[in-house]
Design a protein around this motif. Structure first.
Motif, PDB file in Angstrom:
ATOM      1  N   VAL A 164      19.096  62.384  62.089  1.00  0.00           N
ATOM      2  CA  VAL A 164      17.725  61.944  62.324  1.00  0.00           C
ATOM      3  C   VAL A 164      16.775  63.110  62.558  1.00  0.00           C
ATOM      4  N   LEU A 165      15.651  63.077  61.846  1.00  0.00           N
ATOM      5  CA  LEU A 165      14.524  63.979  62.080  1.00  0.00           C
ATOM      6  C   LEU A 165      13.564  63.315  63.057  1.00  0.00           C
ATOM      7  N   ILE A 166      13.120  64.076  64.072  1.00  0.00           N
ATOM      8  CA  ILE A 166      12.259  63.536  65.122  1.00  0.00           C
ATOM      9  C   ILE A 166      11.004  64.414  65.198  1.00  0.00           C
ATOM     10  N   VAL A 167       9.883  63.881  64.782  1.00  0.00           N
ATOM     11  CA  VAL A 167       8.644  64.655  64.741  1.00  0.00           C
ATOM     12  C   VAL A 167       7.824  64.358  65.988  1.00  0.00           C
ATOM     13  N   CYS A 168       7.564  65.395  66.769  1.00  0.00           N
ATOM     14  CA  CYS A 168       6.750  65.182  67.968  1.00  0.00           C
ATOM     15  C   CYS A 168       6.004  66.449  68.354  1.00  0.00           C
ATOM     16  N   HIS A 169       6.092  66.899  69.601  1.00  0.00           N
ATOM     17  CA  HIS A 169       5.101  67.836  70.137  1.00  0.00           C
ATOM     18  C   HIS A 169       5.730  69.023  70.864  1.00  0.00           C
ATOM     19  N   GLY A 170       4.981  70.122  70.910  1.00  0.00           N
ATOM     20  CA  GLY A 170       5.501  71.397  71.380  1.00  0.00           C
ATOM     21  C   GLY A 170       6.040  71.419  72.789  1.00  0.00           C
ATOM     22  N   THR A 171       5.255  70.936  73.746  1.00  0.00           N
ATOM     23  CA  THR A 171       5.722  70.987  75.129  1.00  0.00           C
ATOM     24  C   THR A 171       6.923  70.072  75.328  1.00  0.00           C
ATOM     25  N   LEU A 172       6.860  68.864  74.797  1.00  0.00           N
ATOM     26  CA  LEU A 172       7.981  67.939  74.949  1.00  0.00           C
ATOM     27  C   LEU A 172       9.242  68.510  74.306  1.00  0.00           C
ATOM     28  N   ILE A 173       9.110  69.069  73.111  1.00  0.00           N
ATOM     29  CA  ILE A 173      10.278  69.660  72.448  1.00  0.00           C
ATOM     30  C   ILE A 173      10.822  70.819  73.267  1.00  0.00           C
ATOM     31  N   ARG A 174       9.933  71.729  73.662  1.00  0.00           N
ATOM     32  CA  ARG A 174      10.395  72.937  74.341  1.00  0.00           C
ATOM     33  C   ARG A 174      11.159  72.632  75.618  1.00  0.00           C
ATOM     34  N   TYR A 175      10.580  71.810  76.464  1.00  0.00           N
ATOM     35  CA  TYR A 175      11.192  71.598  77.769  1.00  0.00           C
ATOM     36  C   TYR A 175      12.358  70.619  77.710  1.00  0.00           C
ATOM     37  N   THR A 176      12.358  69.721  76.754  1.00  0.00           N
ATOM     38  CA  THR A 176      13.533  68.866  76.566  1.00  0.00           C
ATOM     39  C   THR A 176      14.714  69.691  76.065  1.00  0.00           C
ATOM     40  N   LEU A 177      14.475  70.549  75.070  1.00  0.00           N
ATOM     41  CA  LEU A 177      15.566  71.399  74.571  1.00  0.00           C
ATOM     42  C   LEU A 177      16.034  72.383  75.638  1.00  0.00           C
ATOM     43  N   ALA A 178      15.123  72.906  76.434  1.00  0.00           N
ATOM     44  CA  ALA A 178      15.521  73.809  77.522  1.00  0.00           C
ATOM     45  C   ALA A 178      16.433  73.086  78.507  1.00  0.00           C
ATOM     46  N   ASP A 179      16.117  71.830  78.796  1.00  0.00           N
ATOM     47  CA  ASP A 179      16.955  71.048  79.701  1.00  0.00           C
ATOM     48  C   ASP A 179      18.317  70.779  79.080  1.00  0.00           C
ATOM     49  N   LEU A 180      18.349  70.448  77.788  1.00  0.00           N
ATOM     50  CA  LEU A 180      19.631  70.202  77.119  1.00  0.00           C
ATOM     51  C   LEU A 180      20.478  71.467  77.068  1.00  0.00           C
ATOM     52  N   ALA A 181      19.811  72.615  76.831  1.00  0.00           N
ATOM     53  CA  ALA A 181      20.534  73.884  76.673  1.00  0.00           C
ATOM     54  C   ALA A 181      20.862  74.543  78.004  1.00  0.00           C
ATOM     55  N   ALA A 211      12.108  73.151  53.748  1.00  0.00           N
ATOM     56  CA  ALA A 211      13.186  73.780  54.511  1.00  0.00           C
ATOM     57  C   ALA A 211      14.315  72.794  54.820  1.00  0.00           C
ATOM     58  N   LEU A 212      13.963  71.516  54.928  1.00  0.00           N
ATOM     59  CA  LEU A 212      14.945  70.487  55.261  1.00  0.00           C
ATOM     60  C   LEU A 212      15.656  69.911  54.042  1.00  0.00           C
ATOM     61  N   ALA A 213      15.110  70.158  52.862  1.00  0.00           N
ATOM     62  CA  ALA A 213      15.667  69.580  51.629  1.00  0.00           C
ATOM     63  C   ALA A 213      17.127  70.005  51.459  1.00  0.00           C
ATOM     64  N   GLY A 214      17.943  69.072  51.039  1.00  0.00           N
ATOM     65  CA  GLY A 214      19.357  69.360  50.856  1.00  0.00           C
ATOM     66  C   GLY A 214      20.182  69.184  52.105  1.00  0.00           C
ATOM     67  N   GLY A 215      19.516  68.881  53.233  1.00  0.00           N
ATOM     68  CA  GLY A 215      20.238  68.644  54.465  1.00  0.00           C
ATOM     69  C   GLY A 215      20.800  67.238  54.526  1.00  0.00           C
ATOM     70  N   PRO A 216      21.435  66.892  55.633  1.00  0.00           N
ATOM     71  CA  PRO A 216      22.122  65.602  55.723  1.00  0.00           C
ATOM     72  C   PRO A 216      21.216  64.436  56.122  1.00  0.00           C
ATOM     73  N   TRP A 217      19.932  64.668  56.221  1.00  0.00           N
ATOM     74  CA  TRP A 217      19.014  63.755  56.889  1.00  0.00           C
ATOM     75  C   TRP A 217      18.930  62.387  56.227  1.00  0.00           C
ATOM     76  N   THR A 218      19.048  61.357  57.052  1.00  0.00           N
ATOM     77  CA  THR A 218      19.019  59.982  56.550  1.00  0.00           C
ATOM     78  C   THR A 218      17.935  59.137  57.210  1.00  0.00           C
ATOM     79  N   ALA A 219      17.262  59.662  58.232  1.00  0.00           N
ATOM     80  CA  ALA A 219      16.228  58.890  58.927  1.00  0.00           C
ATOM     81  C   ALA A 219      15.192  59.845  59.511  1.00  0.00           C
ATOM     82  N   ILE A 220      13.973  59.342  59.693  1.00  0.00           N
ATOM     83  CA  ILE A 220      12.921  60.124  60.322  1.00  0.00           C
ATOM     84  C   ILE A 220      12.072  59.209  61.192  1.00  0.00           C
ATOM     85  N   VAL A 221      11.815  59.659  62.420  1.00  0.00           N
ATOM     86  CA  VAL A 221      11.001  58.924  63.388  1.00  0.00           C
ATOM     87  C   VAL A 221       9.996  59.896  63.988  1.00  0.00           C
ATOM     88  N   SER A 222       9.104  59.385  64.852  1.00  0.00           N
ATOM     89  CA  SER A 222       8.081  60.283  65.385  1.00  0.00           C
ATOM     90  C   SER A 222       7.479  59.749  66.675  1.00  0.00           C
TER      91      SER A 222
END
Length: 202
Positions: free
Chosen positions: A133-150, A40-51
């Motif tokens: 940057v692609l950031i691979v991590c976890h459901g709760t951290l992603i959900r509530y961090t994005l909720a705070d940003l949004a 799904a990410l192929a062809g995107g602008p991604w240049t780095a990945i962390v986790s």
């Protein structure tokens, strides 16, 4: 541009167990989900990945990096999943029903999870100032961090899903959740159902 990717499935996700900071590996379904995320990410602008340093996130990141031809970057301890304390390994759906505000006894407070998530993003942005940057991590951290940003509630995060966001100056903007535009994401109010369907706790 940035993207949060939730790690692939583990046996604890499959068997409805609160996972949290416990280091549970991917299962074969989770590895396939990582391959599908890379497609799904192929062809995107991604240049780095962390986790996150937990093995389920690290292996997901390694698979995606290999598929996209990227070098696997560092692991950030700030991106570890919420610590559910004595409830880790317990049935997740029963505890979600018992604690609808997610104030589990002995668990890391959600405000602290969000603060860690934001601190992790700040470190990634500082380390990769000109990268996508692609950031691979976890459901709760992603959900509530994005909720705070949004500044709004967002639904549970699916294994292997991609959620995108951006940074302009010091302002973060959330673009997609689970691959869908933020403005199209419906706030159902059924948080327990969202989290159970997503296998959110880890």
């Amino acid at each position: 541009m940035y993207a949060f990717i939730r790690h692939g499935q583990t046996d604890w996700n499959l068997n409805d167990k609160l996972q949290g900071a416990t280091d549970i590996p991917l299962n074969d379904t989770g590895r396939q989900q990582a391959v599908e995320a890379a497609a799904a990410l192929a062809g995107g602008p991604w240049t780095a990945i962390v986790s996150s340093p937990l093995s389920r996130a690290r292996e997901t990141a390694r698979i995606i990096a290999e598929q996209l031809g990227l070098e696997l970057g560092p692991a950030y301890p700030e991106l570890i999943e919420r610590d559910y304390g004595p409830l880790e390994g317990a049935p997740s759906s029963a505890n979600m029903a018992a604690y609808p505000k997610r104030d589990y006894p002995g668990a890391e407070p959600l405000a602290d999870v969000v603060a860690r998530g934001r601190a992790g993003l700040a470190k990634v942005a500082a380390d990769y100032p000109d990268a996508d940057v692609l950031i691979v991590c976890h459901g709760t951290l992603i959900r509530y961090t994005l909720a705070d940003l949004a500044g709004r509630t967002v639904p549970g995060i699916l294994n292997g899903s991609v959620s995108t966001f951006s940074l302009a100056g010091d302002v973060w903007t959330v673009d997609t959740i689970n691959g869908s535009p933020l403005e199209a994401v419906v706030e159902t109010g059924d948080e327990t159902g969202d989290e159970h369907r997503a296998g959110i706790a880890g």
